[in-house]
Design a protein around this motif. Structure first.
Motif, PDB file in Angstrom:
ATOM      1  N   ARG A 387      15.628  59.944  62.507  1.00 52.40           N
ATOM      2  CA  ARG A 387      15.941  61.369  62.721  1.00 52.40           C
ATOM      3  C   ARG A 387      14.717  62.255  62.443  1.00 52.40           C
ATOM      4  O   ARG A 387      14.322  63.080  63.292  1.00 52.40           O
ATOM      5  CB  ARG A 387      17.081  61.773  61.784  1.00 52.40           C
ATOM      6  N   SER A 388      14.054  61.930  61.298  1.00 48.81           N
ATOM      7  CA  SER A 388      12.902  62.780  60.975  1.00 48.81           C
ATOM      8  C   SER A 388      11.755  62.552  61.958  1.00 48.81           C
ATOM      9  O   SER A 388      11.106  63.498  62.412  1.00 48.81           O
ATOM     10  CB  SER A 388      12.461  62.553  59.521  1.00 48.81           C
ATOM     11  N   ASP A 389      11.550  61.250  62.317  1.00 51.12           N
ATOM     12  CA  ASP A 389      10.492  60.948  63.309  1.00 51.12           C
ATOM     13  C   ASP A 389      10.794  61.604  64.644  1.00 51.12           C
ATOM     14  O   ASP A 389       9.895  62.144  65.329  1.00 51.12           O
ATOM     15  CB  ASP A 389      10.366  59.423  63.498  1.00 51.12           C
ATOM     16  N   ALA A 390      12.068  61.573  65.040  1.00 52.03           N
ATOM     17  CA  ALA A 390      12.468  62.185  66.324  1.00 52.03           C
ATOM     18  C   ALA A 390      12.237  63.691  66.292  1.00 52.03           C
ATOM     19  O   ALA A 390      11.717  64.270  67.268  1.00 52.03           O
ATOM     20  CB  ALA A 390      13.942  61.870  66.604  1.00 52.03           C
ATOM     21  N   GLU A 391      12.558  64.324  65.152  1.00 48.77           N
ATOM     22  CA  GLU A 391      12.341  65.776  65.018  1.00 48.77           C
ATOM     23  C   GLU A 391      10.855  66.101  65.095  1.00 48.77           C
ATOM     24  O   GLU A 391      10.444  67.035  65.803  1.00 48.77           O
ATOM     25  CB  GLU A 391      12.924  66.245  63.659  1.00 48.77           C
ATOM     26  N   ILE A 392      10.075  65.244  64.371  1.00 54.62           N
ATOM     27  CA  ILE A 392       8.611  65.475  64.390  1.00 54.62           C
ATOM     28  C   ILE A 392       8.060  65.304  65.810  1.00 54.62           C
ATOM     29  O   ILE A 392       7.286  66.126  66.319  1.00 54.62           O
ATOM     30  CB  ILE A 392       7.904  64.542  63.401  1.00 54.62           C
ATOM     31  N   ALA A 393       8.534  64.227  66.469  1.00 50.59           N
ATOM     32  CA  ALA A 393       8.065  63.965  67.836  1.00 50.59           C
ATOM     33  C   ALA A 393       8.422  65.104  68.761  1.00 50.59           C
ATOM     34  O   ALA A 393       7.607  65.551  69.573  1.00 50.59           O
ATOM     35  CB  ALA A 393       8.682  62.659  68.352  1.00 50.59           C
ATOM     36  N   ALA A 405       2.822  62.494  69.127  1.00 51.89           N
ATOM     37  CA  ALA A 405       4.249  62.123  69.056  1.00 51.89           C
ATOM     38  C   ALA A 405       4.465  60.644  69.346  1.00 51.89           C
ATOM     39  O   ALA A 405       5.438  60.032  68.913  1.00 51.89           O
ATOM     40  CB  ALA A 405       5.044  62.980  70.041  1.00 51.89           C
ATOM     41  N   LYS A 406       3.580  60.039  70.035  1.00 57.02           N
ATOM     42  CA  LYS A 406       3.682  58.625  70.416  1.00 57.02           C
ATOM     43  C   LYS A 406       3.846  57.688  69.187  1.00 57.02           C
ATOM     44  O   LYS A 406       4.648  56.754  69.167  1.00 57.02           O
ATOM     45  CB  LYS A 406       2.418  58.234  71.187  1.00 57.02           C
ATOM     46  N   GLY A 407       3.032  58.067  68.161  1.00 57.14           N
ATOM     47  CA  GLY A 407       3.098  57.252  66.908  1.00 57.14           C
ATOM     48  C   GLY A 407       4.492  57.269  66.305  1.00 57.14           C
ATOM     49  O   GLY A 407       5.038  56.226  65.897  1.00 57.14           O
ATOM     50  N   ASN A 408       5.065  58.491  66.337  1.00 59.29           N
ATOM     51  CA  ASN A 408       6.437  58.604  65.803  1.00 59.29           C
ATOM     52  C   ASN A 408       7.431  57.780  66.620  1.00 59.29           C
ATOM     53  O   ASN A 408       8.302  57.095  66.076  1.00 59.29           O
ATOM     54  CB  ASN A 408       6.869  60.071  65.794  1.00 59.29           C
ATOM     55  N   LEU A 409       7.257  57.866  67.914  1.00 57.33           N
ATOM     56  CA  LEU A 409       8.189  57.125  68.787  1.00 57.33           C
ATOM     57  C   LEU A 409       8.073  55.614  68.569  1.00 57.33           C
ATOM     58  O   LEU A 409       9.064  54.887  68.580  1.00 57.33           O
ATOM     59  CB  LEU A 409       7.932  57.468  70.251  1.00 57.33           C
TER      60      LEU A 409
END
Ligand code: ADP
Length: 594
Positions: A387-393, A405-409
């Motif tokens: 959830r947090s990674d998706a929000e950051i992305a 954002a790629k890193g988060n994904l």
């Protein structure tokens, strides 16, 4: 208390029987004696009677003979004329001749006054009897024209004589008397042949003739004054003479009458023999009775013994019956007790079952709780991160920094992959048992597991010793699943030895009979004694949150059991744990056939 009088009665009965036997014996002995005496006496009587008849006949015949002689001689005309008319003394021997021819003792003639005219004993005057003075009765009878009779009694030394006298007459004139004297000595000589005393008594009860000379002249009462006379016949012809003072023998006296003379002839028979015989008969009867009584007594005693034995048997049977009854009662009690106990046990078992069911239910709920906690943790953590990674992305993409954002994904993808792996593990746990079973080489299983774990082993730098048998061991199972078991055991061991100063893990495989035995041992922390019973439970773990799900051992346990094997955990003596897996070994040729 009930038997006592019975026994007394029996004893009294025995006494009665004994007395009866004694009385019967006495009676039989007495009757036998009496009968025997009677029979022998009857025989003696018959014999003595016959003898008496014969001897009486001898006397009668003798007297009869001479009774006729005197009238015959007296009537002879020769005699009368010879003696009274011619008075010729020339032939005095004629009387002697007549006497000699007839056997008479003396024949003599007397004139009317009674004076002896001539006698056959003239030559021996001492033997002559003499004139009418000696035979007054006979002379008187003869002078009256009758046949004169006169007894001249004897003494113990001289036998008796009997005289017959007949008158001598010519027509009307009474001339004198002719007398014939007979000596009864002949009779006595005939009687002497008989062994029993015989005696003839005249009308005055004086003994005139007897074969015992001493009796001559005695009165009947003088014969033996000591005798007790017992009449045994109705006629009085037979009497028993019993010695009163025990002296002498008992006698039987038989009597016969001579009515013409008014005499009586008696004989005395010694009945000592008869008494002795009856004594013997009594003795024999006594012996027979004693033997018979003994036999009867023996039979009675046997019967009593038999009855006593029967009583004993009855008592024993009764005792046995009572014992059986008491035992039966005991058994019944024991049975009731057992039934009660069984009931209690059943109740306890029921309680236990209920408690177990409750425990199982509680364990299930606990497992469910543990599972929920573990799963929610396992999934919540990556979900929060996603959830947090998706929000950051989203934010980065909005700002036009799509590269960043790629890193988060990529992280999101990694976490999804991890969640998928957890799901896969859960799926493996629910896999159905018994499917896909084939012959598997355990050596191959171990090799592949080692290969898969190689990176971790290398990274940790721990020593792993592997001990395999020369010959491969084949089991029936699934290769991948068995690899999963071995990997799980080895990775748990790797976790356990993390803190050890000299970490060591050993794996060994060997064959024990029909079983393949695989051991994984380490010198790590070991298992808490409290945790030992639970380590195969699903979701049981001692590891930190996120480090372990607690499913490894429970899955391994389930797999080994699916292949008919067993998995056990224990602590080693020197520290550390040891896991032992046992599987039934299959025939090696099966794999070759595959
Ligand atoms: P996880 O490894 O995820 O905890 P497991 O089912 O594999 O789940 O293990 C359950 C527990 O058993 C572990 O948490 C650990 O406490 C214990 N355990 C398993 N293997 C060992 C070992 N070799 N030495 C000590 N403890 C062990």
């Amino acid at each position: 208390m009930i038997r006592r009088p019975k026994r007394l009665t029996w004893r009294r009965m025995k006494f009665g029987i004994g007395a009866g036997l004694v009385l019967a014996t006495l009676l039989i002995v007495w009757l036998t004696g009496l009968a025997s005496l009677r029979i022998t006496l009857a025989e003696s009587e018959t014999r003595a009677n016959a003898n008496l008849a014969v001897q009486t006949a001898v006397l009668e015949r003798l007297l009869d003979k001479f009774r006729l002689l005197s009238p015959l001689l007296a009537r002879s005309p020769d005699i009368a004329s010879f003696y009274f008319k011619e008075r010729a003394d020339a032939e005095p021997g004629i009387a002697a001749i007549a006497a000699g021819m007839s056997g008479a003792e003396e024949i003599w003639l007397m004139d009317a006054t009674g004076k002896v005219v001539v006698s056959s004993q003239d030559s021996v005057p001492a033997n002559a009897i003499g004139g009418s003075g000696r035979i007054p009765h006979a002379f008187t009878q003869a002078s009256q024209g009758q046949l004169g009779r006169e007894l001249i009694p004897g003494t113990p030394d001289t036998p008796s004589n009997y005289v017959f006298a007949s008158p001598l007459r010519t027509e009307e004139t009474f001339l004198g008397v002719l007398a014939v004297r007979v000596s009864l000595d002949d009779v006595e000589q005939a009687w002497a042949l008989s062994k029993d005393p015989i005696l003839a008594l005249d009308g005055n009860d004086r003994v005139v003739v007897s074969n015992v000379p001493d009796f001559r002249g005695m009165r009947a009462g003088e014969l033996d004054p000591g005798w007790n006379v017992v009449d045994l016949s109705l006629t009085g012809r037979m009497q028993l003479l019993l010695p009163s003072a025990g002296a002498g023998n008992a006698h039987m006296q038989l009597t016969s009458d001579l009515p013409v003379l008014g005499w009586q002839v008696r004989t005395l028979v010694d009945i000592g023999d008869a008494r002795r015989q009856s004594g013997w008969a009594m003795l024999v009867a006594l012996l027979v009775c004693v033997i018979a009584a003994g036999g009867i007594w023996f039979l009675i005693a046997r019967r009593e013994e038999f009855m006593r034995e029967e009583r004993r048997n009855r008592a024993a049977a009764l005792r046995l019956e009572r014992r059986v009854q008491s035992r039966t009662a005991e058994l019944r009690r024991a049975n009731a007790h057992l039934e009660r106990e069984v009931g209690e046990r059943q109740q306890a078992e029921e309680n236990l079952r209920q408690t177990q069911a409750e425990l199982v239910q509680a364990a299930k709920l606990a497992t469910l709780g543990r599972m929920s906690a573990a799963l929610s943790h396992e999934y919540n953590q990556p979900l929060a991160a996603i959830r947090s990674d998706a929000e950051i992305a989203e934010m980065l993409i909005d700002r036009g920094r799509a590269d960043e954002a790629k890193g988060n994904l990529t992280r999101i993808g990694g976490m999804v992959k991890r969640m998928a792996e957890i799901a896969k593990t859960l799926k493996g746990f629910t896999r159905k048992s018994g499917t896909d079973i084939k012959p598997v080489s355990l050596r191959q299983v171990i090799d592949e597991a080692m290969l898969l774990l190689q990176p971790q082993i290398k990274q940790s730098g721990f020593v792993l010793s592997v001990d395999l048998p020369d010959e491969d061991i084949i089991v029936a199972g699934g290769r991948i699943r068995l690899e999963q078991v071995v990997i799980n055991l080895l990775s748990n061991a790797l976790d356990a030895v993390q803190a050890s100063p000299a970490p060591l893990i050993s794996l060994s495989l060997k064959r024990e009979g029909d079983e393949a035995v695989l051991e994984v041992a380490d010198n790590g922390t070991g298992i808490d004694e409290e945790a030992l019973p639970q380590i195969f439970d699903p979701f049981f773990t001692t590891k930190d949150v996120g480090a372990g799900l607690g499913l490894g051992l429970s899955i391994a346990y389930k797999i080994v059991h699916d292949f008919s094997g067993s998995l056990k955990a224990a602590n080693r003596d020197g520290g550390g744990a040891v896991f032992t897996m046992r599987l039934p070994a299959a025939d090696e040729t099966v794999l070759a056939a595959e």
